[in-house]
Write a protein that holds these residues in place. Structure first.
Motif, short mmCIF file in Angstrom:
data_model
loop_
_atom_site.label_atom_id
_atom_site.label_comp_id
_atom_site.label_asym_id
_atom_site.label_seq_id
_atom_site.Cartn_x
_atom_site.Cartn_y
_atom_site.Cartn_z
N CYS A 22 0.83 -1.21 0.00
CA CYS A 22 0.00 0.00 0.00
C CYS A 22 0.86 1.26 0.00
CB CYS A 22 -0.94 0.00 1.20
SG CYS A 22 -2.17 -1.31 1.15
N THR A 30 -4.91 -0.02 -3.54
CA THR A 30 -4.68 -1.30 -2.87
C THR A 30 -5.38 -1.33 -1.52
OG1 THR A 30 -2.51 -1.42 -3.96
CG2 THR A 30 -2.91 -2.95 -2.15
N LEU A 31 -5.42 -0.19 -0.84
CA LEU A 31 -6.10 -0.13 0.46
C LEU A 31 -7.57 -0.52 0.34
CD1 LEU A 31 -4.67 3.11 2.15
CD2 LEU A 31 -4.61 0.80 3.08
#
Length: 397
Positions: A22, A30-31
């Motif tokens: 992340c 991505t989070l």
């Protein structure tokens, strides 16, 4: 017939889960894809409560931080929240860990080390509850001391520079018309080139007065922008750009001494000095634009927010930064806000609909012209075009 499914359980110690990078530009996306049991890698010094809550909600197993969860600058509560939720924390991990990771690959975290199989790809320091609590209390006390020092420095700066802040005493009279015009102050910034690119539509539409600060001047010229005013240390600007015809302003001490004056004289470039208690060229550029009547001052450079005010490393420079921006007041705008107004949708489909609309309009006109008459389609179209041409000829004759 009985079908047998064979499985093998990894008995190696530690936390097993999918590794998620992340960090970097794709970190935010991505989070949003985290899942239960993931091993998350972040670059988040002084991790915030909001980010901690997001990690807790996704039920990750561990968080590996390439920075410190608490630097001591601010009493952030994020680390304690994560530990209370049973999430293992590892900080100050190897800076090259994200480059060695494969997003989504199964990995293992044990005793502060990140493994792929038996191979260690990065390591850091485990953060426990006692250390996190101690840092929180120490940071809270340090913040109070810092704010008291900041208040004292601000009062001292005001007492010294009240004539400058109130009446503009000492601001040089540059031969550049800024009255009721938009001004763009471009300062050194880690994302300077990207920010300049994001402002290209604003610059094209409003043609603002450009003020270049320190080494940002050379970057502006490389991108085809000629500043009307150059302010800062001339040692940071190439000789060619100093001779570009821009008004050159040198920050000077209250006694009049200006760094780089000898180089300016050797180049034969005329320059003015700007004596002030601060040597921050960006702050002086903002005051210069304000004094000369700018209707809006757009600042492209590091922002001054609460994090910077809290930063113990900025205790001396912050009063000048805060007060110069307060002086500009409602006319001060950060470049990121302006760029957001000009941000083009990623879909990029708007122009397609515009072109289709024009095509449809032309097709309708052709059909109307071709069908409006007693002759054939082509003959009707030619007659309609000739009639339009004759009317325009009569109109302009």
């Amino acid at each position: 017939m009985v079908t047998m499914i064979f499985s093998r359980t990894d008995d190696t110690p530690g936390i097993h889960g999918h590794t998620r990078d992340c960090t970097g530009a794709k970190g935010s996306s991505t989070l949003n894809k985290l899942g239960e049991g993931d091993i998350v890698v972040l670059d988040a010094p002084d991790i915030s409560r909001a980010l901690a809550q997001k990690l807790i909600d996704t039920r990750v197993a561990a968080v590996v931080n390439t920075a410190a969860f608490s630097t001591g600058n601010v009493p952030n509560f994020g680390p304690q929240m994560l530990l209370d939720a049973g999430i293992v924390l590892v900080e100050n991990a190897d800076a090259d860990l994200p480059a060695k990771m494969k997003n989504g690959k199964k990995g293992r975290l044990d005793e502060g080390k990140v493994y792929y199989g038996d191979r260690v790809v990065g390591r850091g320091e485990i953060l426990d509850e006692e250390t996190a609590q101690s840092r929180f209390l120490d940071a809270r006390e340090a913040l109070v001391d810092h704010m008291e020092a900041l208040a004292g420095n601000t009062a001292e700066f005001v007492s010294t520079e009240a004539p400058l802040l109130v009446d503009g005493l000492g601001v040089p009279d540059v031969d550049v018309d800024m009255d009721d015009r938009k001004v763009l102050v471009v300062s050194p910034d880690p994302e300077l080139e990207d920010k300049l690119k994001a402002l290209r539509y604003f610059i094209r539409e409003y043609d603002p007065v450009l003020i270049g600060v320190d080494e940002a001047v050379d970057v502006m010229f490389r991108h085809g922008y000629r500043p009307a005013v150059i302010i800062g240390d001339p040692e940071l600007v190439t000789s060619e750009n100093l001779r570009s015809g821009a008004s050159v302003v040198l920050p000077a001490d209250p006694d009049g001494h200006a760094v780089g004056l000898e180089r300016i004289q050797d180049l034969g470039v005329g320059a003015m000095t700007f004596p002030a208690a601060t040597g921050n060229s960006t702050d002086l550029a903002l005051l210069l634009a304000d004094y000369h009547g700018a209707s809006m001052v757009v600042n492209l450079g590091p922002s001054v927010d609460l994090d910077r005010v809290f930063d113990t490393g900025e205790a001396e420079g912050t009063p000048s930064a805060m007060l110069s921006r307060l002086k500009v007041g409602s006319r001060f705008v950060d470049s990121s806000a302006v760029a957001e107004l000009y941000r083009v949708s990623r879909s990029g489909g708007g122009w397609i609909w515009a072109v289709l609309g024009v095509i449809v309009a032309v097709a309708v006109i052709i059909l109307i012209a071709g069908l409006s008459g007693s002759e054939g389609f082509v003959d009707n179209l030619i007659d309609s075009w000739n009639n339009i041409a004759l009317k325009f000829q009569d109109l302009f004759s």
